[in-house]
Design a protein around this motif. Structure first.
Motif, short mmCIF file in Angstrom:
data_model
loop_
_atom_site.label_atom_id
_atom_site.label_comp_id
_atom_site.label_asym_id
_atom_site.label_seq_id
_atom_site.Cartn_x
_atom_site.Cartn_y
_atom_site.Cartn_z
N GLU A 1 0.85 -1.19 0.00
CA GLU A 1 0.00 0.00 0.00
C GLU A 1 0.89 1.24 0.00
O GLU A 1 1.77 1.37 0.84
CB GLU A 1 -0.85 -0.04 1.27
CG GLU A 1 -2.09 0.78 1.24
CD GLU A 1 -2.95 0.50 2.46
OE1 GLU A 1 -3.95 -0.21 2.33
OE2 GLU A 1 -2.59 0.99 3.55
N TYR B 1 1.38 4.88 0.91
CA TYR B 1 0.76 5.76 1.91
C TYR B 1 1.08 7.22 1.62
O TYR B 1 2.25 7.60 1.51
CB TYR B 1 1.23 5.39 3.31
CG TYR B 1 0.63 6.28 4.37
CD1 TYR B 1 -0.72 6.19 4.70
CD2 TYR B 1 1.39 7.23 5.01
CE1 TYR B 1 -1.28 7.02 5.65
CE2 TYR B 1 0.85 8.06 5.96
CZ TYR B 1 -0.49 7.95 6.28
OH TYR B 1 -1.04 8.79 7.21
N ASP C 1 1.16 10.68 3.19
CA ASP C 1 1.19 11.20 4.55
C ASP C 1 0.55 12.58 4.64
O ASP C 1 -0.14 12.88 5.61
CB ASP C 1 2.63 11.25 5.05
CG ASP C 1 2.72 11.59 6.52
OD1 ASP C 1 3.56 12.45 6.86
OD2 ASP C 1 1.98 10.99 7.33
N SER D 1 -3.26 4.73 0.10
CA SER D 1 -4.05 5.03 1.30
C SER D 1 -3.61 6.34 1.93
O SER D 1 -2.51 6.83 1.69
CB SER D 1 -3.94 3.89 2.31
OG SER D 1 -2.64 3.84 2.85
N LYS E 1 -9.56 6.29 7.44
CA LYS E 1 -8.61 5.76 6.49
C LYS E 1 -9.32 5.65 5.14
O LYS E 1 -10.37 5.03 5.04
CB LYS E 1 -8.07 4.40 6.90
CG LYS E 1 -7.04 3.86 5.92
CD LYS E 1 -6.45 2.54 6.36
CE LYS E 1 -5.41 2.07 5.36
NZ LYS E 1 -4.83 0.78 5.72
#
Length: 94
Positions: A17, A19, A21, A55, A89
């Motif tokens: 995944e 990410y 931030d 994500s 999320k």
């Protein structure tokens, strides 16, 4: 955003995944496609790296931000609290 302008973001992945931030723009760049371009660049980087999803965490009480991500293909998968702040999320499968 001008054509040919390069966007750079750092690579960070965990469990297949990618990410994201943090995405932020100065107020004068709001509603000009900058945040959308940054997000699209993250998705492109994730695809290039062979990852299966992108994500991020968004504040649960910021409905406009949640809608922004939903309009770009992200779905809310769960939510929780970190230091008294509630986050959702969001995930986009690629």
């Amino acid at each position: 955003m001008k054509q040919g302008q390069t966007l750079k973001i750092g690579d960070f992945s965990f469990n297949d995944e990618y990410y994201v931030d943090f995405i932020a723009t100065f107020k004068r760049f709001c509603n000009k496609g900058v945040a959308s371009a940054l997000l699209a660049s993250a998705v492109k980087s994730a695809k290039k790296a062979g990852l299966s999803s992108v994500s991020l965490l968004a504040r649960s009480n910021d409905k406009s931000v949640l809608k922004f991500y939903q309009n770009r293909g992200f779905n809310a998968v769960n939510s929780g609290e970190i230091n008294g702040i509630y986050f959702t999320k969001m995930v986009q499968k690629i």
